[in-house]
Write a protein that holds these residues in place. Sequence first.
Motif, PDB file in Angstrom:
ATOM      1  N   GLY A 193     -25.954   6.923  20.403  1.00 37.09           N
ATOM      2  CA  GLY A 193     -25.697   7.279  19.017  1.00 37.09           C
ATOM      3  C   GLY A 193     -26.171   6.233  18.033  1.00 37.09           C
ATOM      4  O   GLY A 193     -25.468   5.260  17.780  1.00 37.09           O
ATOM      5  N   GLY A 194     -27.370   6.399  17.495  1.00 42.68           N
ATOM      6  CA  GLY A 194     -27.861   5.525  16.428  1.00 42.68           C
ATOM      7  C   GLY A 194     -28.375   4.175  16.861  1.00 42.68           C
ATOM      8  O   GLY A 194     -28.708   3.341  16.015  1.00 42.68           O
ATOM      9  N   CYS A 213     -35.135   5.822  12.145  1.00 47.92           N
ATOM     10  CA  CYS A 213     -34.503   7.064  12.599  1.00 47.92           C
ATOM     11  C   CYS A 213     -32.995   6.941  12.392  1.00 47.92           C
ATOM     12  O   CYS A 213     -32.240   6.587  13.296  1.00 47.92           O
ATOM     13  CB  CYS A 213     -34.836   7.287  14.081  1.00 47.92           C
ATOM     14  SG  CYS A 213     -34.145   8.807  14.760  1.00 47.92           S
ATOM     15  N   ASN A 214     -32.553   7.257  11.164  1.00 49.30           N
ATOM     16  CA  ASN A 214     -31.151   7.061  10.804  1.00 49.30           C
ATOM     17  C   ASN A 214     -30.407   8.358  10.510  1.00 49.30           C
ATOM     18  O   ASN A 214     -29.261   8.340  10.056  1.00 49.30           O
ATOM     19  CB  ASN A 214     -31.042   6.129   9.599  1.00 49.30           C
ATOM     20  CG  ASN A 214     -31.835   6.640   8.394  1.00 49.30           C
ATOM     21  OD1 ASN A 214     -32.244   7.808   8.353  1.00 49.30           O
ATOM     22  ND2 ASN A 214     -32.064   5.763   7.426  1.00 49.30           N
ATOM     23  N   GLY A 215     -31.040   9.505  10.747  1.00 49.45           N
ATOM     24  CA  GLY A 215     -30.365  10.778  10.574  1.00 49.45           C
ATOM     25  C   GLY A 215     -30.347  11.315   9.165  1.00 49.45           C
ATOM     26  O   GLY A 215     -29.808  12.396   8.918  1.00 49.45           O
ATOM     27  N   LYS A 216     -30.948  10.607   8.202  1.00 52.74           N
ATOM     28  CA  LYS A 216     -30.837  11.030   6.806  1.00 52.74           C
ATOM     29  C   LYS A 216     -31.828  12.129   6.439  1.00 52.74           C
ATOM     30  O   LYS A 216     -31.463  13.106   5.784  1.00 52.74           O
ATOM     31  CB  LYS A 216     -31.002   9.825   5.882  1.00 52.74           C
ATOM     32  CG  LYS A 216     -29.842   8.849   5.984  1.00 52.74           C
ATOM     33  CD  LYS A 216     -29.984   7.675   5.031  1.00 52.74           C
ATOM     34  CE  LYS A 216     -28.771   6.743   5.163  1.00 52.74           C
ATOM     35  NZ  LYS A 216     -28.870   5.557   4.279  1.00 52.74           N
ATOM     36  N   ALA A 217     -33.069  12.007   6.840  1.00 53.91           N
ATOM     37  CA  ALA A 217     -34.078  12.989   6.443  1.00 53.91           C
ATOM     38  C   ALA A 217     -33.868  14.338   7.125  1.00 53.91           C
ATOM     39  O   ALA A 217     -34.169  15.385   6.544  1.00 53.91           O
ATOM     40  CB  ALA A 217     -35.480  12.454   6.749  1.00 53.91           C
ATOM     41  N   ILE A 262     -30.573   5.741  24.593  1.00 54.30           N
ATOM     42  CA  ILE A 262     -31.309   6.047  23.363  1.00 54.30           C
ATOM     43  C   ILE A 262     -32.110   7.318  23.619  1.00 54.30           C
ATOM     44  O   ILE A 262     -32.751   7.442  24.657  1.00 54.30           O
ATOM     45  CB  ILE A 262     -32.263   4.893  22.984  1.00 54.30           C
ATOM     46  CG1 ILE A 262     -31.465   3.593  22.768  1.00 54.30           C
ATOM     47  CG2 ILE A 262     -33.066   5.240  21.729  1.00 54.30           C
ATOM     48  CD1 ILE A 262     -32.347   2.361  22.567  1.00 54.30           C
ATOM     49  N   ALA A 263     -32.099   8.253  22.670  1.00 55.25           N
ATOM     50  CA  ALA A 263     -32.827   9.513  22.911  1.00 55.25           C
ATOM     51  C   ALA A 263     -33.886   9.805  21.857  1.00 55.25           C
ATOM     52  O   ALA A 263     -35.077   9.806  22.147  1.00 55.25           O
ATOM     53  CB  ALA A 263     -31.847  10.669  23.015  1.00 55.25           C
ATOM     54  N   ARG A 264     -33.490  10.067  20.617  1.00 53.47           N
ATOM     55  CA  ARG A 264     -34.415  10.586  19.613  1.00 53.47           C
ATOM     56  C   ARG A 264     -35.725   9.791  19.494  1.00 53.47           C
ATOM     57  O   ARG A 264     -36.802  10.398  19.463  1.00 53.47           O
ATOM     58  CB  ARG A 264     -33.718  10.649  18.243  1.00 53.47           C
ATOM     59  CG  ARG A 264     -32.730  11.815  18.099  1.00 53.47           C
ATOM     60  CD  ARG A 264     -32.067  11.744  16.719  1.00 53.47           C
ATOM     61  NE  ARG A 264     -31.204  12.869  16.438  1.00 53.47           N
ATOM     62  CZ  ARG A 264     -29.898  12.898  16.693  1.00 53.47           C
ATOM     63  NH1 ARG A 264     -29.324  11.857  17.297  1.00 53.47           N
ATOM     64  NH2 ARG A 264     -29.172  13.957  16.382  1.00 53.47           N
ATOM     65  N   PRO A 265     -35.691   8.451  19.407  1.00 52.59           N
ATOM     66  CA  PRO A 265     -36.961   7.725  19.243  1.00 52.59           C
ATOM     67  C   PRO A 265     -37.946   7.933  20.385  1.00 52.59           C
ATOM     68  O   PRO A 265     -39.165   7.846  20.165  1.00 52.59           O
ATOM     69  CB  PRO A 265     -36.517   6.254  19.159  1.00 52.59           C
ATOM     70  CG  PRO A 265     -35.120   6.317  18.644  1.00 52.59           C
ATOM     71  CD  PRO A 265     -34.536   7.543  19.286  1.00 52.59           C
ATOM     72  N   PHE A 266     -37.448   8.217  21.574  1.00 55.83           N
ATOM     73  CA  PHE A 266     -38.363   8.462  22.688  1.00 55.83           C
ATOM     74  C   PHE A 266     -39.163   9.749  22.466  1.00 55.83           C
ATOM     75  O   PHE A 266     -40.298   9.870  22.946  1.00 55.83           O
ATOM     76  CB  PHE A 266     -37.598   8.531  24.010  1.00 55.83           C
ATOM     77  CG  PHE A 266     -37.278   7.189  24.595  1.00 55.83           C
ATOM     78  CD1 PHE A 266     -38.265   6.422  25.208  1.00 55.83           C
ATOM     79  CD2 PHE A 266     -35.999   6.673  24.541  1.00 55.83           C
ATOM     80  CE1 PHE A 266     -37.988   5.178  25.748  1.00 55.83           C
ATOM     81  CE2 PHE A 266     -35.699   5.428  25.078  1.00 55.83           C
ATOM     82  CZ  PHE A 266     -36.696   4.674  25.681  1.00 55.83           C
ATOM     83  N   VAL A 298     -30.937  -0.459  29.287  1.00 52.39           N
ATOM     84  CA  VAL A 298     -31.316   0.616  28.373  1.00 52.39           C
ATOM     85  C   VAL A 298     -31.762   1.820  29.188  1.00 52.39           C
ATOM     86  O   VAL A 298     -32.541   1.685  30.133  1.00 52.39           O
ATOM     87  CB  VAL A 298     -32.467   0.171  27.449  1.00 52.39           C
ATOM     88  CG1 VAL A 298     -32.954   1.335  26.591  1.00 52.39           C
ATOM     89  CG2 VAL A 298     -32.050  -1.001  26.570  1.00 52.39           C
ATOM     90  N   PHE A 299     -31.277   3.010  28.799  1.00 52.75           N
ATOM     91  CA  PHE A 299     -31.697   4.245  29.455  1.00 52.75           C
ATOM     92  C   PHE A 299     -32.128   5.241  28.385  1.00 52.75           C
ATOM     93  O   PHE A 299     -31.644   5.202  27.253  1.00 52.75           O
ATOM     94  CB  PHE A 299     -30.558   4.811  30.308  1.00 52.75           C
ATOM     95  CG  PHE A 299     -30.207   3.918  31.460  1.00 52.75           C
ATOM     96  CD1 PHE A 299     -30.825   4.066  32.696  1.00 52.75           C
ATOM     97  CD2 PHE A 299     -29.294   2.879  31.301  1.00 52.75           C
ATOM     98  CE1 PHE A 299     -30.533   3.210  33.746  1.00 52.75           C
ATOM     99  CE2 PHE A 299     -29.005   2.014  32.339  1.00 52.75           C
ATOM    100  CZ  PHE A 299     -29.627   2.183  33.574  1.00 52.75           C
ATOM    101  N   ALA A 300     -33.057   6.110  28.752  1.00 47.46           N
ATOM    102  CA  ALA A 300     -33.527   7.146  27.844  1.00 47.46           C
ATOM    103  C   ALA A 300     -32.635   8.375  28.002  1.00 47.46           C
ATOM    104  O   ALA A 300     -32.395   8.835  29.116  1.00 47.46           O
ATOM    105  CB  ALA A 300     -34.988   7.488  28.149  1.00 47.46           C
ATOM    106  N   GLY A 301     -32.146   8.896  26.895  1.00 45.59           N
ATOM    107  CA  GLY A 301     -31.151   9.959  26.945  1.00 45.59           C
ATOM    108  C   GLY A 301     -31.732  11.343  27.154  1.00 45.59           C
ATOM    109  O   GLY A 301     -32.923  11.585  26.926  1.00 45.59           O
ATOM    110  N   PRO A 302     -30.895  12.290  27.591  1.00 44.90           N
ATOM    111  CA  PRO A 302     -31.366  13.657  27.845  1.00 44.90           C
ATOM    112  C   PRO A 302     -31.793  14.356  26.558  1.00 44.90           C
ATOM    113  O   PRO A 302     -31.103  14.285  25.548  1.00 44.90           O
ATOM    114  CB  PRO A 302     -30.144  14.334  28.472  1.00 44.90           C
ATOM    115  CG  PRO A 302     -28.971  13.543  27.984  1.00 44.90           C
ATOM    116  CD  PRO A 302     -29.461  12.134  27.837  1.00 44.90           C
TER     117      PRO A 302
END
Length: 341
Positions: free
Chosen positions: A271-272, A27-31, A292-296, A86-90
Amino acid sequence: MKGMNVNEIREKSRSVIGSYCKSCPICNGKACSNKIPGPGAKGTGTVAIKNYDAWQKLEVKMDTIASNNEIDTSFELFGKTFKYPVFAGPVGAVSQHYSDLYNDNSFNEVYVNACAKSGIAAFTGDGLNEEIMIQATRVIKENEGVGVPTIKPWDKETCFEKLELANESNAFAIAMDIDAAGLPFLQGRIPPAGRKSEEELKEIIDYAKAPFIVKGIMSVEGAQKAINAGAKGIVVSNHGGRVLDGTPATASVLEKIADKFKGQVKIFVDGGIRSGLDVFKALALGADAVIIARPFVNMIYGAGKEGVEAYVQQLGQELENAMMMTGVSSLKEISKKNIYK
């Protein structure tokens, strides 16, 4: 779904997560680049990519000539002890940016409970629908306050209404993603929402009954203003590149902020960050913890609570391995000496 690993869960999520997110192996923001709606970044779409790349450029110093003590990854924050720093982001508007398999309420129901069960805590999102905050704070209360309701920078009256709900939830901390001032749905509102002066932010923080975290800090000056207003925590964050193009990576500004304010305020960074090794690098640059948000999102769409638990376990194992192989045994021992810059 039991027994699935993170890669299998991510693969499974691909068929149900919608057309914007590609559930990429990395999950690196490229696609997704500048795809909004979707998880992409604003404008050129390059800020999310920079966030990820900056962590990869940092390298760690291997050192196994050290006392073979037990590795301790535990982290204390505002009177609570967590398994990892580590916390899960909004995350908000999941049905818009991903798919209608979940809405914000059903997503937060899984998110808060699974994170608490895994030994960490989730920051919950906010939105135009008042039910989002009502239900998020309800589930946080049901999980003994292990969650961080995150309020957008609305007008004062709306902020206070949402703070009432947050206060009643017994949350161990309350947050505001003040960088959300750049989101379209906050702009042009009457009464005005968005940026807050130091004085306005202080009034909001004083109304909260729990330690307050200000998310969206990208400079020493911004950190100082948040601290002046009474913040007990700050999050070095550019909102994943979703609110302003052309900003630096969070990793590139973290060290300067941490050098100035470490010990005065709890410092988070997002962020990343995708692995336990990235978590280690963030702590080495001066962060107290990461978000960390997106991977969750991929984990929940792929396997619900089991997805969250699998990802948290993987992050913890990767962090523990990084600590073991760099000669440190506790979080407080991690410092700049453990990385090459």
